[in-house]
Design a protein around this motif. Sequence first.
Motif, PDB file in Angstrom:
ATOM      1  N   GLU A  54       2.529   1.305  -5.503  1.00  0.00           N
ATOM      2  CA  GLU A  54       1.748   0.969  -6.696  1.00  0.00           C
ATOM      3  C   GLU A  54       2.599   1.115  -7.959  1.00  0.00           C
ATOM      4  OE1 GLU A  54      -1.964   3.037  -7.054  1.00  0.00           O
ATOM      5  OE2 GLU A  54      -2.435   2.793  -4.923  1.00  0.00           O
ATOM      6  N   ARG A  55       3.372   2.186  -8.009  1.00  0.00           N
ATOM      7  CA  ARG A  55       4.226   2.400  -9.181  1.00  0.00           C
ATOM      8  C   ARG A  55       5.299   1.321  -9.266  1.00  0.00           C
ATOM      9  NH1 ARG A  55       8.286   4.827 -11.955  1.00  0.00           N
ATOM     10  NH2 ARG A  55       7.682   6.394 -13.510  1.00  0.00           N
ATOM     11  N   LEU A  56       5.842   0.967  -8.113  1.00  0.00           N
ATOM     12  CA  LEU A  56       6.889  -0.048  -8.065  1.00  0.00           C
ATOM     13  C   LEU A  56       6.378  -1.407  -8.543  1.00  0.00           C
ATOM     14  CD1 LEU A  56       9.858  -0.029  -7.051  1.00  0.00           C
ATOM     15  CD2 LEU A  56       8.993  -0.955  -4.898  1.00  0.00           C
ATOM     16  N   LEU A  57       5.148  -1.736  -8.178  1.00  0.00           N
ATOM     17  CA  LEU A  57       4.589  -3.025  -8.572  1.00  0.00           C
ATOM     18  C   LEU A  57       4.373  -3.121 -10.080  1.00  0.00           C
ATOM     19  CD1 LEU A  57       2.076  -3.563  -5.626  1.00  0.00           C
ATOM     20  CD2 LEU A  57       4.216  -4.798  -6.043  1.00  0.00           C
ATOM     21  N   LEU A  58       4.257  -1.983 -10.735  1.00  0.00           N
ATOM     22  CA  LEU A  58       4.128  -1.999 -12.195  1.00  0.00           C
ATOM     23  C   LEU A  58       5.448  -2.347 -12.876  1.00  0.00           C
ATOM     24  CD1 LEU A  58       1.801   1.072 -12.851  1.00  0.00           C
ATOM     25  CD2 LEU A  58       1.285  -1.327 -13.330  1.00  0.00           C
ATOM     26  N   ALA A  59       6.555  -2.341 -12.110  1.00  0.00           N
ATOM     27  CA  ALA A  59       7.844  -2.732 -12.685  1.00  0.00           C
ATOM     28  C   ALA A  59       7.795  -4.152 -13.220  1.00  0.00           C
ATOM     29  CB  ALA A  59       8.949  -2.597 -11.639  1.00  0.00           C
ATOM     30  N   ASP A  60       6.973  -5.001 -12.603  1.00  0.00           N
ATOM     31  CA  ASP A  60       6.828  -6.370 -13.098  1.00  0.00           C
ATOM     32  C   ASP A  60       6.330  -6.382 -14.540  1.00  0.00           C
ATOM     33  OD1 ASP A  60       6.746  -6.425 -10.121  1.00  0.00           O
ATOM     34  OD2 ASP A  60       6.519  -8.579 -10.438  1.00  0.00           O
ATOM     35  N   LYS A  61       5.341  -5.529 -14.822  1.00  0.00           N
ATOM     36  CA  LYS A  61       4.785  -5.485 -16.170  1.00  0.00           C
ATOM     37  C   LYS A  61       5.762  -4.823 -17.144  1.00  0.00           C
ATOM     38  CE  LYS A  61      -0.152  -5.775 -15.217  1.00  0.00           C
ATOM     39  NZ  LYS A  61      -1.495  -5.214 -15.515  1.00  0.00           N
ATOM     40  N   VAL A  62       6.459  -3.788 -16.673  1.00  0.00           N
ATOM     41  CA  VAL A  62       7.456  -3.156 -17.532  1.00  0.00           C
ATOM     42  C   VAL A  62       8.528  -4.168 -17.909  1.00  0.00           C
ATOM     43  CG1 VAL A  62       9.189  -1.336 -17.707  1.00  0.00           C
ATOM     44  CG2 VAL A  62       7.038  -0.877 -16.519  1.00  0.00           C
ATOM     45  N   ALA A  63       9.002  -4.910 -16.906  1.00  0.00           N
ATOM     46  CA  ALA A  63      10.037  -5.920 -17.163  1.00  0.00           C
ATOM     47  C   ALA A  63       9.525  -7.006 -18.090  1.00  0.00           C
ATOM     48  CB  ALA A  63      10.510  -6.522 -15.843  1.00  0.00           C
ATOM     49  N   ALA A  64       8.301  -7.454 -17.872  1.00  0.00           N
ATOM     50  CA  ALA A  64       7.729  -8.499 -18.716  1.00  0.00           C
ATOM     51  C   ALA A  64       7.565  -8.027 -20.153  1.00  0.00           C
ATOM     52  CB  ALA A  64       6.383  -8.954 -18.149  1.00  0.00           C
ATOM     53  N   VAL A 103      12.259  13.629  -6.843  1.00  0.00           N
ATOM     54  CA  VAL A 103      11.387  12.563  -6.345  1.00  0.00           C
ATOM     55  C   VAL A 103      11.066  11.582  -7.468  1.00  0.00           C
ATOM     56  CG1 VAL A 103       9.103  12.027  -5.403  1.00  0.00           C
ATOM     57  CG2 VAL A 103      10.403  13.964  -4.489  1.00  0.00           C
ATOM     58  N   PHE A 104      10.731  12.089  -8.629  1.00  0.00           N
ATOM     59  CA  PHE A 104      10.384  11.204  -9.742  1.00  0.00           C
ATOM     60  C   PHE A 104      11.609  10.486 -10.303  1.00  0.00           C
ATOM     61  CE2 PHE A 104       6.330  13.297  -9.569  1.00  0.00           C
ATOM     62  CZ  PHE A 104       5.450  12.335 -10.045  1.00  0.00           C
ATOM     63  N   ARG A 105      12.763  11.113 -10.221  1.00  0.00           N
ATOM     64  CA  ARG A 105      13.980  10.416 -10.643  1.00  0.00           C
ATOM     65  C   ARG A 105      14.199   9.191  -9.755  1.00  0.00           C
ATOM     66  NH1 ARG A 105      17.004  14.423 -10.302  1.00  0.00           N
ATOM     67  NH2 ARG A 105      16.772  15.132 -12.452  1.00  0.00           N
ATOM     68  N   ASP A 106      13.925   9.343  -8.462  1.00  0.00           N
ATOM     69  CA  ASP A 106      14.041   8.205  -7.555  1.00  0.00           C
ATOM     70  C   ASP A 106      13.035   7.109  -7.905  1.00  0.00           C
ATOM     71  OD1 ASP A 106      16.122   9.297  -6.134  1.00  0.00           O
ATOM     72  OD2 ASP A 106      14.875  10.061  -4.499  1.00  0.00           O
ATOM     73  N   GLN A 107      11.834   7.508  -8.334  1.00  0.00           N
ATOM     74  CA  GLN A 107      10.839   6.496  -8.716  1.00  0.00           C
ATOM     75  C   GLN A 107      11.304   5.710  -9.941  1.00  0.00           C
ATOM     76  OE1 GLN A 107       8.597   6.386  -6.241  1.00  0.00           O
ATOM     77  NE2 GLN A 107       9.778   8.198  -5.674  1.00  0.00           N
ATOM     78  N   ILE A 108      11.905   6.411 -10.878  1.00  0.00           N
ATOM     79  CA  ILE A 108      12.410   5.758 -12.091  1.00  0.00           C
ATOM     80  C   ILE A 108      13.534   4.782 -11.734  1.00  0.00           C
ATOM     81  CG2 ILE A 108      13.677   6.160 -14.246  1.00  0.00           C
ATOM     82  CD1 ILE A 108      12.103   8.842 -14.464  1.00  0.00           C
ATOM     83  N   GLU A 109      14.454   5.231 -10.880  1.00  0.00           N
ATOM     84  CA  GLU A 109      15.566   4.366 -10.496  1.00  0.00           C
ATOM     85  C   GLU A 109      15.074   3.166  -9.692  1.00  0.00           C
ATOM     86  OE1 GLU A 109      18.631   4.545 -11.612  1.00  0.00           O
ATOM     87  OE2 GLU A 109      17.994   6.277 -12.804  1.00  0.00           O
ATOM     88  N   PRO A 142      -0.025   4.067 -19.606  1.00  0.00           N
ATOM     89  CA  PRO A 142      -1.185   4.811 -19.103  1.00  0.00           C
ATOM     90  C   PRO A 142      -1.383   4.647 -17.597  1.00  0.00           C
ATOM     91  CG  PRO A 142      -1.737   3.740 -21.171  1.00  0.00           C
ATOM     92  CD  PRO A 142      -0.377   3.226 -20.769  1.00  0.00           C
ATOM     93  N   ALA A 143      -1.112   3.451 -17.075  1.00  0.00           N
ATOM     94  CA  ALA A 143      -1.223   3.232 -15.627  1.00  0.00           C
ATOM     95  C   ALA A 143      -0.169   4.050 -14.885  1.00  0.00           C
ATOM     96  CB  ALA A 143      -1.066   1.753 -15.309  1.00  0.00           C
ATOM     97  N   LEU A 144       1.049   4.102 -15.431  1.00  0.00           N
ATOM     98  CA  LEU A 144       2.098   4.909 -14.823  1.00  0.00           C
ATOM     99  C   LEU A 144       1.747   6.395 -14.879  1.00  0.00           C
ATOM    100  CD1 LEU A 144       5.249   3.097 -16.249  1.00  0.00           C
ATOM    101  CD2 LEU A 144       4.564   3.180 -13.848  1.00  0.00           C
ATOM    102  N   ASP A 145       1.156   6.830 -15.989  1.00  0.00           N
ATOM    103  CA  ASP A 145       0.785   8.232 -16.132  1.00  0.00           C
ATOM    104  C   ASP A 145      -0.287   8.633 -15.112  1.00  0.00           C
ATOM    105  OD1 ASP A 145       2.568   8.466 -18.200  1.00  0.00           O
ATOM    106  OD2 ASP A 145       1.057   8.297 -19.786  1.00  0.00           O
ATOM    107  N   LEU A 146      -1.215   7.730 -14.842  1.00  0.00           N
ATOM    108  CA  LEU A 146      -2.246   8.009 -13.849  1.00  0.00           C
ATOM    109  C   LEU A 146      -1.622   8.159 -12.465  1.00  0.00           C
ATOM    110  CD1 LEU A 146      -5.204   8.294 -13.026  1.00  0.00           C
ATOM    111  CD2 LEU A 146      -5.343   5.802 -12.906  1.00  0.00           C
ATOM    112  N   ILE A 147      -0.692   7.298 -12.140  1.00  0.00           N
ATOM    113  CA  ILE A 147      -0.020   7.397 -10.852  1.00  0.00           C
ATOM    114  C   ILE A 147       0.779   8.699 -10.770  1.00  0.00           C
ATOM    115  CG2 ILE A 147       1.797   6.374  -9.410  1.00  0.00           C
ATOM    116  CD1 ILE A 147       0.817   3.633 -10.338  1.00  0.00           C
ATOM    117  N   THR A 148       1.378   9.119 -11.874  1.00  0.00           N
ATOM    118  CA  THR A 148       2.106  10.382 -11.887  1.00  0.00           C
ATOM    119  C   THR A 148       1.216  11.540 -11.487  1.00  0.00           C
ATOM    120  OG1 THR A 148       3.719   9.674 -13.552  1.00  0.00           O
ATOM    121  CG2 THR A 148       3.293  12.044 -13.397  1.00  0.00           C
TER     122      THR A 148
END
Length: 203
Positions: A54-64, A103-109, A142-148
């Motif tokens: 779920e967090r990874l799929l938000l990368a599309d919105k971050v990139a956009a 673990v979270f550093r890996d999510q960021i990368e 906010p979506a990323l924070d909820l997943i966190t």
Amino acid sequence: MRPHRLRSVFVTAVVIAAAAVSGTASATARVPAVAHASTAPASELGALTELFTERLLLADKVAAAKYGTEMPIDDPVRERQILDDVSARAAGLGLDPDSVAAVFRDQIEANKLVQRGLYARWDAHPDERPTERPDLAKEVRPALDLITTRLLAALRETVPVRGDASCGPRLYAAAALSAYGHRLDVLRLKGLGRALPSVCGAG
């Protein structure tokens, strides 16, 4: 599980593991299509791999949100804020702050890996560029924070299995099910592989 489904999951697990090690998978290839999973992977680690996905799929919105602006993919200040926050919250949950930060550093990368792949794709194919720019502060973060918050809870609940010798194979099997359930393409498979290395053996 049906034999063809088991083979598909095995193949995806191998692809994820290979992507995590080599980082050589094509950004545009797609994994074989299967029916969308109606439930989360049936393992203790499935909750984690679902949240990673779920967090990874938000990368599309971050990139956009960032593409074509002066906002860089790498944001050391924001990343440090995230890692400091999760480390502090981990201590309050009885978790090892350094392990949780890893673990979270890996999510960021993993997220940045997907962003870079999308940038390369959009540079090469202008017709595929996003037509809308999500609001990074009001919509995406906010979506990323909820997943966190959900990830921290899942990490606490999976301490025993993450410390077990069987964690690695079980983690990749769960990741394979999440990947197929969300029909990830190979770029996102690479991202999911990048999200996994620090999970097992963590406190």
